[in-house]
Design an enzyme around this catalytic site. Structure first.
Site, PDB file in Angstrom:
ATOM      1  N   ASP B  12       0.858  -1.184   0.000  1.00 34.02           N
ATOM      2  CA  ASP B  12       0.000   0.000   0.000  1.00 34.02           C
ATOM      3  C   ASP B  12       0.894   1.234   0.000  1.00 34.02           C
ATOM      4  O   ASP B  12       1.757   1.376   0.869  1.00 34.02           O
ATOM      5  CB  ASP B  12      -0.891   0.025   1.248  1.00 34.02           C
ATOM      6  CG  ASP B  12      -2.005  -1.010   1.176  1.00 34.02           C
ATOM      7  OD1 ASP B  12      -2.146  -1.653   0.108  1.00 34.02           O
ATOM      8  OD2 ASP B  12      -2.716  -1.182   2.171  1.00 34.02           O
ATOM      9  N   ASP B 131     -13.969  -5.845  -4.412  1.00 41.27           N
ATOM     10  CA  ASP B 131     -14.051  -5.915  -2.952  1.00 41.27           C
ATOM     11  C   ASP B 131     -15.449  -6.403  -2.608  1.00 41.27           C
ATOM     12  O   ASP B 131     -16.434  -5.723  -2.876  1.00 41.27           O
ATOM     13  CB  ASP B 131     -13.831  -4.530  -2.324  1.00 41.27           C
ATOM     14  CG  ASP B 131     -12.399  -4.033  -2.541  1.00 41.27           C
ATOM     15  OD1 ASP B 131     -11.531  -4.854  -2.880  1.00 41.27           O
ATOM     16  OD2 ASP B 131     -12.165  -2.823  -2.362  1.00 41.27           O
TER      17      ASP B 131
END
Lengths: 216, 262
Positions: B12, B131
């Site tokens: 990330d 997601d």
């Protein structure tokens, strides 16, 4: 000496350039690596790399869209025997025709068609995306010192199409993806890789280094 | 063996820095994504994924620079996602050196974007990130829904049907994250992974929930994923890439062992 990476609006030229530069440095070669869309620079280069990602017809149209480029490539590679490396669709363009979507004429430097890979096992996913070992059919200087075969190093593939119906002496290496996939081809002063040497870590960098030193 | 399972660490990245840092090796700068990428390259990872979580779109150039510097140092496949909204975003990332670009919210908002991107750059470089959260109650047939905004916003879209749809439009790979399992270390949502893997002909990468070595095995053997993605277990040094690969190989899965030592 110089290497020209042909820029015709397709794909990841940056990685190919950096991989060539790194291996030139590691092998102690003083070789400027030029990314170019200029046919005269391609004509003058001592070695030529043709990358390519995306669809066959789009890449062919992109190459044909650079005035004089196909003529310059043909003159340098087929006329004057400059060492040539085609990568992924850059390799596929060497073939007679591509059958992706519509039938599109290739450069015709090697016989054969670019056709869909058809794994016997329907569970195998397409695109073929990942690492495979190489089954090499004969010795070639660009593979010098690279461990191949089932226990050898792996090459990184991202593709749905490959070269079929070609001459036996053109195929240099195959991969096994539920069926035989043409992984490398070679003829005269030309080599082509269906996989991405610039993304294949040790195997790919060694191959690029060998190509830079190859004197066919 | 005809295919090798891909082990994919995910970093990330926010404002050009790795969130939380990577602690498994002695990096000069644990927050530099390029340093972390080089370490994973050397460790034998099969691909890398960067997820740009920079809030402001003004700072996108920072990510292009990170991708450029990574591609100069790491000769391995790189996927970049986060905030990808336009064909121009994709082009800039590919030109910087990304091999694949993952699209998340922009595809939910405009399905046709997937088709435009695939037509322009080829299916092989378009990943759709999904997601999903389970919305079926106990005893009901399994059902998962797409959530956006980090799992906070329901969309009412069925995850399996959506996967089929985006693959039909040209997605070449699905990156599937269970928002129920993400961060829990309780393992992938195997039923979700299996449902999506069986529904689409393209590779599915399982993500969200890895806590043990067996979880990696389960994602492939039971979930039907062709690759497994994890972040914290790698960054915190819980497992090395080599440990995961050796364990998966011992479990009978096809694994690329290039560069794995010790």
């Amino acid at each position: 000496m110089s290497v020209a990476i042909v820029d015709y609006g397709s794909g990841n030229l940056h990685s190919a350039q950096k991989a060539c530069e790194r291996m030139a440095r590691e092998r102690g070669l003083n070789v400027p690596v030029l990314v170019t869309a200029d046919p005269d620079s391609v004509r003058r280069a001592d070695r030529i790399v043709l990358p390519g990602v995306g669809a066959f017809a789009d890449c062919k149209a992109g190459l044909a869209g650079v005035p004089g480029m196909i003529e310059a490539l043909t003159e340098a590679v087929r006329g004057r025997g400059r060492p040539f490396l085609g990568i992924c669709v850059g390799m596929q363009l060497m073939a007679g025709r591509g059958l992706e979507k519509d039938t599109t004429a290739g450069l015709g430097w090697v016989p054969g068609d670019i056709d869909l890979i058809r794994p016997a096992d329907p569970a195998l996913k397409i695109p073929h995306m990942g690492w495979n070992t190489l089954n090499v059919t004969r010795d070639h200087p660009v593979l010098a010192g690279i461990p191949t075969g089932p226990d050898g190093l792996h090459a990184y593939f991202v593709h749905s199409y490959h070269l079929t119906a070609t001459a036996d002496d053109v195929v240099l290496a195959e991969a096994d993806y539920g069926s035989r996939v043409t992984a490398m081809i070679a003829r005269d002063t030309m080599v082509g890789t269906q996989f991405h040497p610039e993304k294949s870590q040790t195997l790919g960098l060694s191959l690029i280094g060998n190509f830079l030193e190859w004197r066919p | 063996m005809t295919f090798k399972v891909r082990i994919i660490p995910c970093l990330d990245v926010k404002d050009g820095r790795v969130v939380k840092g990577v602690q498994f090796v002695d990096l000069i700068d644990a927050g530099d994504p390029v340093e972390a990428a080089k370490a994973y390259d050397a460790a034998g990872a099969d691909e890398l994924t960067f997820l740009d979580i920079t809030a402001s779109s003004d700072d996108r150039r920072t990510m292009f620079d990170v991708v450029t510097r990574t591609a100069e140092a790491c000769f391995m496949p790189l996927t970049v996602g986060g905030g990808v909204r336009t064909v121009e975003d994709i082009r800039a990332l590919l030109v910087s050196g990304a091999d694949k670009v993952s699209i998340n919210t922009a595809a939910v908002n405009d399905r046709a974007f997937v088709g435009r991107a695939a037509d322009k750059f080829g299916n092989q470089c378009i990943v759709v990130a999904i997601d999903a959260k389970r919305v079926s109650a106990a005893g009901e047939a399994d059902r998962w829904e797409i959530f956006t905004h980090g799992g906070r916003k329901p969309t009412g879209i069925d995850a399996v049907a959506y996967a089929r749809e985006v693959v039909g439009l040209g997605a070449g790979e699905i990156l599937l994250t269970s928002m129920d399992r993400d961060g829990t270390k309780s393992g992938f949502d195997l039923a979700l992974t299996r449902a999506v893997a069986d529904a689409v002909p393209v590779p599915v990468i399982a993500s969200g929930g890895v806590g043990t070595l067996d979880h990696f095995v389960d994602g492939v053997a039971q979930g039907g994923a062709t690759g497994v993605l994890a972040a914290s277990v790698f960054h915190f040094g819980t497992f090395t890439i080599g440990e995961v690969k050796r364990h998966m190989q011992a479990a009978g899965l096809p694994i690329r062992m290039d560069g794995i030592t010790g």
